[in-house]
Design an enzyme around this catalytic site. Structure first.
Site, PDB file in Angstrom:
ATOM      1  N   HIS A   1       0.830  -1.204   0.000  1.00 44.43           N
ATOM      2  CA  HIS A   1       0.000   0.000   0.000  1.00 44.43           C
ATOM      3  C   HIS A   1       0.864   1.253   0.000  1.00 44.43           C
ATOM      4  O   HIS A   1       2.075   1.207   0.278  1.00 44.43           O
ATOM      5  CB  HIS A   1      -0.952   0.013   1.200  1.00 44.43           C
ATOM      6  CG  HIS A   1      -0.265   0.013   2.534  1.00 44.43           C
ATOM      7  ND1 HIS A   1       0.291   1.139   3.101  1.00 44.43           N
ATOM      8  CD2 HIS A   1      -0.057  -0.991   3.425  1.00 44.43           C
ATOM      9  CE1 HIS A   1       0.807   0.838   4.285  1.00 44.43           C
ATOM     10  NE2 HIS A   1       0.621  -0.450   4.504  1.00 44.43           N
TER      11      HIS A   1
ATOM     12  N   CYS B   1       3.418  -4.932   6.491  1.00 41.50           N
ATOM     13  CA  CYS B   1       3.058  -4.617   5.105  1.00 41.50           C
ATOM     14  C   CYS B   1       4.271  -4.139   4.320  1.00 41.50           C
ATOM     15  O   CYS B   1       5.360  -3.954   4.860  1.00 41.50           O
ATOM     16  CB  CYS B   1       1.972  -3.542   5.081  1.00 41.50           C
ATOM     17  SG  CYS B   1       0.351  -4.120   5.647  1.00 41.50           S
TER      18      CYS B   1
END
Length: 205
Positions: A160, A173
Site C-alpha cells: 500500500h 506490510c
C-alpha cells in the site's frame, strides 16, 4: 539496475545495493524491436535466464529490466511501461535490498524503494496471490490510511501507499511511495502473484 549480478555472474540475481539500484549492466542483447530505446532498458539473453533459473534466482522468465542510472533514495521510484505490450503482471519484492520490481509480459515496468515490517511484526516471505484490491482502505487495527491496498494475506499483509522515509517501518506490510502505489494498483489484478524474497527469512527457516 534490478539485475546487478548479470554483469559479473551472468545470472539474473537482483541488486546488491540496500536502498538503491546498481549501475553496472550486462552487455546488451540484441533487441527484438527497433522501437525500443537503448537508454530505457536492458534485454536479458536466454543463456543468462537459464543460468538464473538453475541457480534459483528466478522462477519465471524476465525479458528486460529498466536501466536506472542513479542512486535510489527513500521515496524514489522509476516507472516506464512505454512500448511494453499487455501481458501477465507479477511483482517481485526483495526485503533485504528494500526494492520492489513490477513486471508486465516479462518486462520490468516499475521499481521503487520500500518500507517493510519491523522485527516485532515482520513481512512474510513467499509467493502470494493478490486477494483483494481496495483503493481507499483504512486499517481498523492501526487506525491508519492505506491507499491503493493490494491485500496478500488473510491477516492483512498488503502492499500500500506509504510515506517512505528512512527510519520508518510497517506492521508487516510493504509500503511504497504514493504515486508508485497508484500506478501499481492500476496494473495489478486480483490473483496476480507477488513474490517476496528474504535471505534472512530463509536462513531462519
Amino acid at each position: 539496475m534490478a539485475i546487478a549480478s548479470l554483469a559479473t555472474a551472468g545470472a539474473a540475481a537482483f541488486t546488491t545495493g540496500l536502498t538503491y539500484r546498481d549501475t553496472p549492466r550486462p552487455a546488451r542483447m540484441s533487441e527484438p524491436d527497433s522501437q525500443w530505446s537503448d537508454k530505457e532498458r536492458t534485454f536479458i539473453g536466454e543463456a543468462q535466464l537459464l543460468q538464473a533459473r538453475a541457480q534459483g534466482d528466478l522462477d519465471r522468465d524476465v525479458k528486460s529490466i529498466l536501466n536506472v542510472n542513479k542512486r535510489m533514495e527513500y521515496g524514489d521510484f522509476v516507472w516506464n511501461d512505454r512500448k511494453v505490450p499487455k501481458g501477465p503482471v507479477w511483482v517481485r519484492v526483495d526485503l533485504d535490498r528494500q526494492l520492489i520490481s513490477v513486471f508486465r509480459d516479462g518486462h520490468e515496468i516499475g521499481t521503487a524503494v520500500i518500507l517493510y515490517g519491523a522485527d516485532e511484526k515482520e513481512t512474510p516471505a513467499g509467493v502470494f496471490p493478490v486477494l483483494a484490491r481496495i483503493k481507499d482502505h483504512e486499517s481498523s487495527i492501526y487506525d491508519a490510511k492505506m491507499p491503493y491496498t493490494l491485500r496478500l494475506t488473510g491477516d492483512g499483509v498488503s502492499i500500500h501507499a506509504s510515506d517512505v522515509r528512512w527510519g520508518r517501518a510497517t506492521h508487516g506490510c510493504i509500503g511504497v511511495p504514493p504515486a508508485f502505489a497508484a500506478k501499481l494498483f492500476d496494473q495489478v489484478s486480483k490473483g496476480d502473484q507477488v513474490v517476496i524474497l528474504s535471505d534472512q527469512a530463509q536462513r531462519r527457516s
